[in-house]
Design an enzyme around this catalytic site. Structure first.
Site, PDB file in Angstrom:
ATOM      1  N   LEU A   1       2.052  -2.714   0.149  1.00  0.00           N
ATOM      2  CA  LEU A   1       1.811  -4.114   0.508  1.00  0.00           C
ATOM      3  C   LEU A   1       1.821  -4.977  -0.740  1.00  0.00           C
ATOM      4  O   LEU A   1       1.271  -4.574  -1.774  1.00  0.00           O
ATOM      5  CB  LEU A   1       0.450  -4.287   1.170  1.00  0.00           C
ATOM      6  CG  LEU A   1       0.159  -3.581   2.494  1.00  0.00           C
ATOM      7  CD1 LEU A   1      -1.108  -4.155   3.109  1.00  0.00           C
ATOM      8  CD2 LEU A   1       1.303  -3.669   3.466  1.00  0.00           C
TER       9      LEU A   1
ATOM     10  N   GLY B   1       1.767   1.494   1.310  1.00  0.00           N
ATOM     11  CA  GLY B   1       2.821   0.993   2.208  1.00  0.00           C
ATOM     12  C   GLY B   1       4.189   1.559   1.855  1.00  0.00           C
ATOM     13  O   GLY B   1       5.041   1.730   2.735  1.00  0.00           O
TER      14      GLY B   1
ATOM     15  N   ASN C   1      -3.192   5.645  -0.687  1.00  0.00           N
ATOM     16  CA  ASN C   1      -4.354   5.496  -1.584  1.00  0.00           C
ATOM     17  C   ASN C   1      -5.254   4.333  -1.187  1.00  0.00           C
ATOM     18  O   ASN C   1      -6.042   3.839  -2.006  1.00  0.00           O
ATOM     19  CB  ASN C   1      -3.851   5.299  -3.023  1.00  0.00           C
ATOM     20  CG  ASN C   1      -2.994   4.060  -3.167  1.00  0.00           C
ATOM     21  OD1 ASN C   1      -2.334   3.643  -2.223  1.00  0.00           O
ATOM     22  ND2 ASN C   1      -2.992   3.450  -4.339  1.00  0.00           N
ATOM     23  N   GLU C   2      -5.157   3.892   0.071  1.00  0.00           N
ATOM     24  CA  GLU C   2      -5.879   2.698   0.513  1.00  0.00           C
ATOM     25  C   GLU C   2      -7.365   2.711   0.157  1.00  0.00           C
ATOM     26  O   GLU C   2      -7.917   1.705  -0.280  1.00  0.00           O
ATOM     27  CB  GLU C   2      -5.735   2.523   2.041  1.00  0.00           C
ATOM     28  CG  GLU C   2      -4.465   1.854   2.493  1.00  0.00           C
ATOM     29  CD  GLU C   2      -3.243   2.767   2.456  1.00  0.00           C
ATOM     30  OE1 GLU C   2      -3.359   3.930   2.011  1.00  0.00           O
ATOM     31  OE2 GLU C   2      -2.167   2.322   2.857  1.00  0.00           O
TER      32      GLU C   2
HETATM   33  C1  LIG Z   1      -3.884  -1.818   5.036  1.00  0.00           C
HETATM   34  C2  LIG Z   1      -3.143  -0.603   4.704  1.00  0.00           C
HETATM   35  C3  LIG Z   1      -1.695  -0.710   4.435  1.00  0.00           C
HETATM   36  C4  LIG Z   1      -1.134  -0.619   3.216  1.00  0.00           C
HETATM   37  C5  LIG Z   1      -1.924  -0.682   2.000  1.00  0.00           C
HETATM   38  C6  LIG Z   1      -1.121  -1.034   0.777  1.00  0.00           C
HETATM   39  O1  LIG Z   1       0.071  -0.836   0.674  1.00  0.00           O
HETATM   40  S1  LIG Z   1      -2.024  -1.766  -0.443  1.00  0.00           S
HETATM   41  C7  LIG Z   1      -0.991  -1.671  -1.897  1.00  0.00           C
HETATM   42  C8  LIG Z   1      -1.275  -0.396  -2.597  1.00  0.00           C
HETATM   43  N1  LIG Z   1      -0.412  -0.247  -3.721  1.00  0.00           N
HETATM   44  C9  LIG Z   1      -0.835   0.255  -4.873  1.00  0.00           C
HETATM   45  O2  LIG Z   1      -1.963   0.652  -5.032  1.00  0.00           O
HETATM   46  C10 LIG Z   1       0.190   0.299  -5.996  1.00  0.00           C
HETATM   47  C11 LIG Z   1      -0.241  -0.564  -7.128  1.00  0.00           C
HETATM   48  N2  LIG Z   1       0.757  -0.558  -8.162  1.00  0.00           N
HETATM   49  C12 LIG Z   1       0.874   0.460  -9.042  1.00  0.00           C
HETATM   50  O3  LIG Z   1       0.196   1.471  -8.999  1.00  0.00           O
HETATM   51  C13 LIG Z   1       1.934   0.290 -10.096  1.00  0.00           C
HETATM   52  O4  LIG Z   1       2.278  -1.059 -10.175  1.00  0.00           O
HETATM   53  C14 LIG Z   1       3.199   1.118  -9.837  1.00  0.00           C
HETATM   54  C15 LIG Z   1       3.763   0.886  -8.445  1.00  0.00           C
HETATM   55  C16 LIG Z   1       2.896   2.626 -10.024  1.00  0.00           C
HETATM   56  C17 LIG Z   1       4.279   0.707 -10.875  1.00  0.00           C
HETATM   57  O5  LIG Z   1       3.764   0.821 -12.174  1.00  0.00           O
HETATM   58  P1  LIG Z   1       4.476   0.036 -13.371  1.00  0.00           P
HETATM   59  O6  LIG Z   1       3.741   0.425 -14.596  1.00  0.00           O
HETATM   60  O7  LIG Z   1       5.938   0.256 -13.316  1.00  0.00           O
HETATM   61  O8  LIG Z   1       4.277  -1.511 -13.025  1.00  0.00           O
HETATM   62  P2  LIG Z   1       2.957  -2.391 -13.267  1.00  0.00           P
HETATM   63  O9  LIG Z   1       1.761  -1.664 -12.800  1.00  0.00           O
HETATM   64  O10 LIG Z   1       2.974  -2.881 -14.681  1.00  0.00           O
HETATM   65  O11 LIG Z   1       3.197  -3.621 -12.265  1.00  0.00           O
HETATM   66  C18 LIG Z   1       4.163  -4.640 -12.536  1.00  0.00           C
HETATM   67  C19 LIG Z   1       3.694  -5.916 -11.884  1.00  0.00           C
HETATM   68  O12 LIG Z   1       3.652  -5.732 -10.469  1.00  0.00           O
HETATM   69  C20 LIG Z   1       2.345  -6.060  -9.979  1.00  0.00           C
HETATM   70  N3  LIG Z   1       2.055  -5.207  -8.815  1.00  0.00           N
HETATM   71  C21 LIG Z   1       2.042  -3.877  -8.780  1.00  0.00           C
HETATM   72  N4  LIG Z   1       1.771  -3.437  -7.537  1.00  0.00           N
HETATM   73  C22 LIG Z   1       1.611  -4.535  -6.782  1.00  0.00           C
HETATM   74  C23 LIG Z   1       1.313  -4.738  -5.401  1.00  0.00           C
HETATM   75  N5  LIG Z   1       1.135  -3.713  -4.538  1.00  0.00           N
HETATM   76  N6  LIG Z   1       1.210  -5.994  -4.959  1.00  0.00           N
HETATM   77  C24 LIG Z   1       1.392  -7.040  -5.785  1.00  0.00           C
HETATM   78  N7  LIG Z   1       1.676  -6.916  -7.113  1.00  0.00           N
HETATM   79  C25 LIG Z   1       1.780  -5.675  -7.591  1.00  0.00           C
HETATM   80  C26 LIG Z   1       1.432  -5.785 -11.156  1.00  0.00           C
HETATM   81  O13 LIG Z   1       0.233  -6.477 -11.010  1.00  0.00           O
HETATM   82  C27 LIG Z   1       2.274  -6.311 -12.303  1.00  0.00           C
HETATM   83  O14 LIG Z   1       2.182  -7.719 -12.245  1.00  0.00           O
HETATM   84  P3  LIG Z   1       2.263  -8.618 -13.561  1.00  0.00           P
HETATM   85  O15 LIG Z   1       1.998 -10.010 -13.086  1.00  0.00           O
HETATM   86  O16 LIG Z   1       3.656  -8.411 -14.102  1.00  0.00           O
HETATM   87  O17 LIG Z   1       1.196  -8.106 -14.488  1.00  0.00           O
END
Ligand SMILES: CC/C=C\CC(=O)SCCNC(=O)CCNC(=O)[C@H](O)C(C)(C)COP(=O)(O)OP(=O)(O)OC[C@H]1O[C@@H](n2cnc3c(N)ncnc32)[C@H](O)[C@@H]1OP(=O)(O)O
Length: 303
Positions: free
Chosen positions: A109, A154, A178-179
């Site tokens: 998400l 998601g 990992n919610e």
């Molecule tokens: C209700 C149940 C249904 C679904 C639940 C969900 O899906 S909730 C979302 C859960 N997702 C996560 O926990 C993943 C979070 N993200 C990460 O762990 C890492 O970003 C990832 C995917 C492993 C990639 O790592 P990487 O080092 O390549 O990127 P970085 O972490 O530096 O992120 C870059 C920028 O993207 C932003 N971001 C990451 N994930 C999300 C997200 N899910 N939603 C919105 N934004 C996200 C992150 O903050 C960075 O932003 P920036 O402004 O450039 O600092």
């Protein structure tokens, strides 16, 4: 939902996805690099690139919503529309879903869609998420996920909605729901999708712990079907596709429907209630605080 031979059982007009499109460029068609005839033309939208191969009946669909393919409302909408377009084109029998963003298949998400937003926006967003899951889960096409990056929450659900998953062998490419680690709860249809894939006990444990599995463990628990070196993900996905397409469509489609219909129907029966639950939950002050803290942690981790 017709269930005769040549079946197309994906629910039609569950939503009107066009109505959700805001400032997208869907429908653009351009020649693929080095491509020639119709079979080599690619189409898609800003966030979903579709490379169709009419000769094989397989299209490669690439998520390209940098930096992490977070499921924004626009991405969800464009995915639904691209899927529908391929479903409606009798040329196609299968889709390989993969990422155009390096190192991430899909970050789940888009937390900015549910953090600091009003309830009406959260409801619109959640309906779009339900819609994509329903479309994918019940698709009459063969869907193979070529998972070439991290695949949490998601993102994992998108992959689990496919018929088969090939994951690149990189310890950073973890997959799972990992919610709980974000302080939120997977709704019943995500839980059901998990249980249908890895069984009740493994789901019970993994959901509560918010486990993200590295490739070898993901294979062992049954979250993915193959783990291969990164440069073989695409070719392996194509081989898997060939295996699935070797089965007569009508028999495979009816069997898929038989396996998945009850799970999808459960959501279809209570879509509005599920939306209300989601909205009232995520709009709570305490949950908003958790989500904000999680986003902040992600942003700081970068620096
Ligand atoms: C209700 C149940 C249904 C679904 C639940 C969900 O899906 S909730 C979302 C859960 N997702 C996560 O926990 C993943 C979070 N993200 C990460 O762990 C890492 O970003 C990832 C995917 C492993 C990639 O790592 P990487 O080092 O390549 O990127 P970085 O972490 O530096 O992120 C870059 C920028 O993207 C932003 N971001 C990451 N994930 C999300 C997200 N899910 N939603 C919105 N934004 C996200 C992150 O903050 C960075 O932003 P920036 O402004 O450039 O600092």
């Amino acid at each position: 939902m017709a269930l005769a031979s040549g079946v197309r059982f994906a629910p039609r007009a569950l939503l009107r996805p066009w109505a959700l499109l805001r400032g997208t460029t869907l429908g653009r068609t351009e020649p693929a690099a080095g491509g020639g005839g119709d079979g080599a033309r690619r189409f898609g939208s800003q966030r979903v690139l579709v490379e169709p191969d009419a000769a094989s009946g397989v299209a490669v669909m690439k998520l390209r919503n940098p930096p992490v393919n977070a499921l924004s409302l626009e991405l969800l909408t464009e995915l639904v529309i691209s899927l529908e377009k391929l479903e409606n084109d009798k040329t196609f029998r299968g889709i390989i879903l993969t990422s155009d963003c390096p190192r991430v298949f899909c970050a789940g998400l888009d937390l900015t869609e549910i953090c600091g937003r009003n309830p009406a926006h959260c409801a619109e967003y959640w309906k779009a998420m339900q819609e994509l899951w329903l479309r994918m889960y019940l698709s009459s096409l063969v869907l193979v996920a070529a998972i070439n990056g991290a695949c949490p929450a998601g993102g994992c659900i998108i992959a689990l909605s496919c018929d088969c998953r090939v994951l690149a062998d990189n310890p950073k490419y973890r997959i799972g729901l990992n919610e709980t680690l974000l302080g939120i709860i997977a709704p019943f249809w995500l839980k059901d999708t998990y249980v249908n894939t890895i069984g009740h006990r493994a789901s019970e444990q993994a959901l509560q712990l918010g486990s993200l599995f590295p490739p070898a463990e993901a294979l062992q628990v049954g979250l993915v079907d193959q783990v291969v070196p990164e440069d073989q993900v695409q070719s392996t996905a194509l081989s898997e596709m060939a295996r699935w397409l070797a089965v007569p469509d009508h028999a495979r489609q009816l069997t898929k429907n038989m396996m998945r219909k009850a799970t999808a129907d459960r959501l279809l029966r209570q879509r509005d209630a599920d939306t209300q639950n989601f909205v009232s939950f995520v709009c709570r002050d305490s949950i908003q605080k958790s989500l904000q803290a999680y986003l902040e942690k992600l942003r700081q981790r970068k620096g």
